[in-house]
Design an enzyme around this catalytic site. Structure first.
Site, PDB file in Angstrom:
ATOM      1  N   ASP A 415     -47.374  -5.140  -9.766  1.00 13.06           N
ATOM      2  CA  ASP A 415     -46.194  -5.912  -9.386  1.00 13.06           C
ATOM      3  C   ASP A 415     -44.976  -5.004  -9.269  1.00 13.06           C
ATOM      4  O   ASP A 415     -44.800  -4.066 -10.047  1.00 13.06           O
ATOM      5  CB  ASP A 415     -45.957  -6.989 -10.452  1.00 13.06           C
ATOM      6  CG  ASP A 415     -44.768  -7.870 -10.141  1.00 13.06           C
ATOM      7  OD1 ASP A 415     -44.809  -8.580  -9.118  1.00 13.06           O
ATOM      8  OD2 ASP A 415     -43.786  -7.840 -10.910  1.00 13.06           O
ATOM      9  N   GLU A 468     -47.822  -3.963  -4.654  1.00 12.29           N
ATOM     10  CA  GLU A 468     -46.799  -4.809  -4.040  1.00 12.29           C
ATOM     11  C   GLU A 468     -45.567  -3.918  -3.860  1.00 12.29           C
ATOM     12  O   GLU A 468     -44.767  -3.752  -4.776  1.00 12.29           O
ATOM     13  CB  GLU A 468     -46.469  -6.011  -4.926  1.00 12.29           C
ATOM     14  CG  GLU A 468     -45.510  -6.976  -4.232  1.00 12.29           C
ATOM     15  CD  GLU A 468     -44.514  -7.652  -5.172  1.00 12.29           C
ATOM     16  OE1 GLU A 468     -43.852  -8.599  -4.728  1.00 12.29           O
ATOM     17  OE2 GLU A 468     -44.384  -7.221  -6.326  1.00 12.29           O
TER      18      GLU A 468
END
EC number: 2.4.1.18
Length: 737
Positions: A415, A468
């Site tokens: 993330d 990401e």
């Protein structure tokens, strides 16, 4: 024989400021004249009297209280074979008498080599020693505790077993490593515990175990001693196949979900389903739908449910919201036995400020930076890891390896990578500190990410690492050896933003925004891309995907089917968030179930059927998954017809004779006899049409197939006359074999 201890040392132990209680407690050789003996010492503040008992219960001798707080000592003859094999018989002030093993009679579990590697940042299996581990020493079973807190004045283990009073369990400190360790006899898995840390200045705080494998159900925060070695795995065939295949050449249709809101179970706590029950329902659903992987939003332990798991406190602990650690092992095992890979969201970018967590763990900025320009995240109100500290980097990388090792995870989606890469991320001038070369790149984070990817792929061949990353940082999915970051794939955030913006335009205006549709193919092969329509696109007021589509109700559904069919035939792996596969109307809410009841409507069921067919089409057709990351797998037929808002292209397998032709019509105008160039003359059959009545479309298309003639077009030797349905995609395949 008089004690040889100094009163100062005993006083520091009693006050809780002695950094290494093992210097005083437990068995110690002493010399009295020309005689060798063993001095056994114990600190038991709630006791009335203590006796030293040999292992055969033949020698029982009272221990002398040498400090009124409850510090005892006894001298026994030197016996090389039994110096540590004894018990303490304790009479409490209430009159109860118990026998216990001496925690300080046990040699440490951590070796000097363990601690050296940890200090170097390369003890990859440190999770086998740090935290809480059931252990047997000779005939004595118990739990070994270890925690890194170099700047603490003292650390005690507290729990139900000592009535949360830690004075009888001060931990010994390994110097200079700063790791505290203690073996507590007679404890078993299931015990609740914390570390009571005395900080510089004397204040104490109870901290959960950074390496704890399990914890109480929030809002309670105690760690729980847990064994991860009892479950019997049955996924050997899956793991063998995973290690021998290149996952980037396989179909990858990822179903992203939040376990707490996929389906609810009113019989469960807060309506949450157990991992085992989810496993059966989810595997059946994904098998039917053609999803090859599930990606779970973070299930590491987190105190605030509303953070969706992205504010992690227990990096090594699977959240207790949905069951036990073994329940989650069953979940992964069941997925593997039915051909479904499991990817977890992993959050090494930041952690929350909760007092029981990592922040100022030993009273200092230990896991984080002390300077808020480096250590605090301005967007999320969280702390940023100090990646330059070896032990912190080791903590994170070994956490990733731990998930592969103990839980057989197939991949980690990292993330907020962009927030890790840039020192000035979301900061104004003067709010960040440049690197040693004056730049904005976070060199320590780069080192950590590269090492994470190297170790992941070297130690566990076949696992996936997914980034990401929302900027144009070069080489995110390129090998570390060539200067890249080493990720398997990168989320294509540019494609996602451009495409959703295009679909929000009314069709009559799309001719002026044609570049938003075609721009992605300019850079499509600079990285190994995944095309994500994730949870981030259906929260924070954005609305659901169906609500973001332009037009009336019919056009919204047609546009959504067109979006998905364009996405599934575009180069790159696929990811779709739960609820979007059947066009949920509501924006996602973590605290309620997705809108399964919509499936009673043909329009919603039609979208679901189409997503299933697209997934199976991608799996079935090598041309749609085998060459996703190089230009050999894609070829434009026509990308220039902005006036009609039509594009056409070929997707090709490793065998270039195995190909499909895709044509997309982004307007509600039916285009009959639309001419498309083809590489060869012959019959083509329609293998997919998003306008099929089976999907609640208008059923315009090419059911009888098409014949390509030798009339050249679009610079090709042959051409097809195709009926293009409104707001739809058709896929054609040669039918001459």
């Amino acid at each position: 024989m008089r004690t040889q201890l100094s009163l100062q040392g005993v006083s520091r132990l009693v006050e809780g400021t002695l950094d290494n209680p093992a210097q005083l407690l437990g068995p110690h050789p002493v010399t009295y004249g020309d005689r060798q003996a063993i001095s056994v010492r114990a600190f038991l503040p709630d006791s009335e009297q203590v006796w030293l008992v040999d292992h055969e219960h033949q020698d029982v001798r009272p221990m002398r209280r040498i400090h009124p707080s409850g510090f005892y000592e006894a001298i026994r003859p030197m016996d090389a074979s039994n110096n540590r094999n004894y018990r303490l018989r304790v009479a409490s002030k209430s009159g109860e008498i118990i026998e216990m093993h001496d925690p300080y009679a046990v040699e440490p579990l951590l070796t000097e080599f363990d601690l050296f590697l940890f200090g170097e940042g390369r003890n990859w299996q440190i999770y086998n020693k740090m935290g809480a581990h059931a252990r047997q020493v000779d005939t004595v079973s118990g739990v070994n505790f270890a925690v890194w807190a170099p700047n603490a004045e003292s650390v005690q283990v507290v729990g139900d077993f000592n009535h949360w009073e830690g004075s009888q369990h001060p931990m010994r400190k390994h110097i200079p490593a700063g790791v505290w360790e203690l073996f507590v006899p007679n404890l078993k898995p299931g015990e609740k515990y914390k570390f009571r840390v005395k900080m510089e200045g004397g204040n104490t705080i109870d901290k959960t175990d950074p390496f704890g494998f399990y914890a109480e159900l929030p809002p309670r925060t105690a760690s729980i001693v847990t064994s991860l070695d009892e479950y019997t795995w049955q996924d050997e065939a899956w793991l063998d196949r995973r290690s021998s295949r290149d996952p980037l050449k396989d179909a990858m249709n990822i179903y992203e979900l939040h376990l707490g809101s996929w389906k609810r179970d009113e019989a469960g706590h807060h309506g949450w389903m157990n991992y085992r029950k989810i496993a059966h329902e989810l595997v059946d659903y994904c098998t039917d739908m053609g999803f090859t992987h599930v990606e779970l939003m973070p299930i590491s332990e987190h105190p605030f449910t509303g953070s969706w798991g992205y504010q992690t406190v227990g990096y090594y602990g699977i959240t207790s919201r949905y069951g036990t650690a073994e329940d989650f092992m069953y979940f992964v095992d069941h997925c593997h036995q039915h051909g479904i890979g499991v990817i977890l969201d992993w959050v090494p970018a930041h952690f929350p400020k909760d007092g029981h967590g990592l922040r100022r763990f030993d009273g200092s900025a230990l896991y984080e930076h002390s300077d808020p320009r480096q250590g605090e995240h301005p967007d999320w109100g969280t702390m940023i890891f100090n990646y330059g500290r070896n032990e912190v980097r080791n903590f994170l990388i070994s956490n990733a390896l731990f998930l592969y090792d103990k839980y057989h995870i197939d991949g980690l989606r990292v993330d907020a990578v962009a927030s890790m890469l840039y020192l000035d991320y979301s900061r104004n001038d003067g709010e960040w500190i440049p690197n040693e070369y004056g730049g904005r790149e976070n060199l320590d984070a780069l080192h950590m990410l590269r090492e994470f990817n190297e170790q992941s792929h070297d130690q566990y061949p076949g696992v996936l690492t997914l980034a990401e990353e929302s900027t144009a940082w070069p080489g995110v999915s390129r090998p570390v050896s060539t200067g890249g970051l080493g990720f398997s794939v990168k989320w294509n955030m540019g494609w996602m933003n451009d495409t959703l913006r295009y679909f929000r335009h009314e069709p009559i205006h799309r001719q002026y925004h044609h570049d938003e549709l075609t721009f992605s193919l300019i850079y499509a092969f600079t990285e190994n891309f995944t095309l994500p329509l994730s949870h981030d696109e259906v929260v924070h007021g954005k609305g659901s995907l169906i609500s973001q589509m332009s037009g009336d109700l019919w056009q919204k559904f047609a546009n959504l089917r067109l979006l998905y069919s364009y996405m599934w035939t575009h180069p790159g792996k696929k990811l779709l968030f739960m609820g979007s596969e059947f066009a949920q109307w509501h924006e996602w809410d973590y605290d309620s179930e997705i809108q399964w009841d919509l499936l009673k409507w043909d329009t919603h069921m039609g979208v679901k059927k189409m997503v299933s067919d697209l997934n199976h089409l991608v799996i079935r057709e090598p041309a749609l998954h085998q060459v996703d990351f190089t230009e050999e797998g894609f070829e434009w037929i026509d990308c220039m017809n902005a006036g009609d808002s039509v594009i056409s292209y070929m997707r090709k397998a490793e065998d270039s004779d195995d190909f499909v032709i895709v044509a997309c019509n982004f307007t509600p105008v039916v285009r009959e006899g639309y001419r498309i160039g083809a590489p060869r003359a012959g019959r083509y059959r329609e293998i997919f049409n998003s306008d099929s009545s089976y999907y609640s479309g208008s059923n315009i298309g090419n059911a009888l197939g098409c014949v390509a003639t030798k009339d050249g077009y679009h610079g090709r030797p042959a051409s097809l006359s195709v009926n293009l349905p409104p707001l739809a995609t058709v896929v054609l395949k040669p039918d001459w074999n």
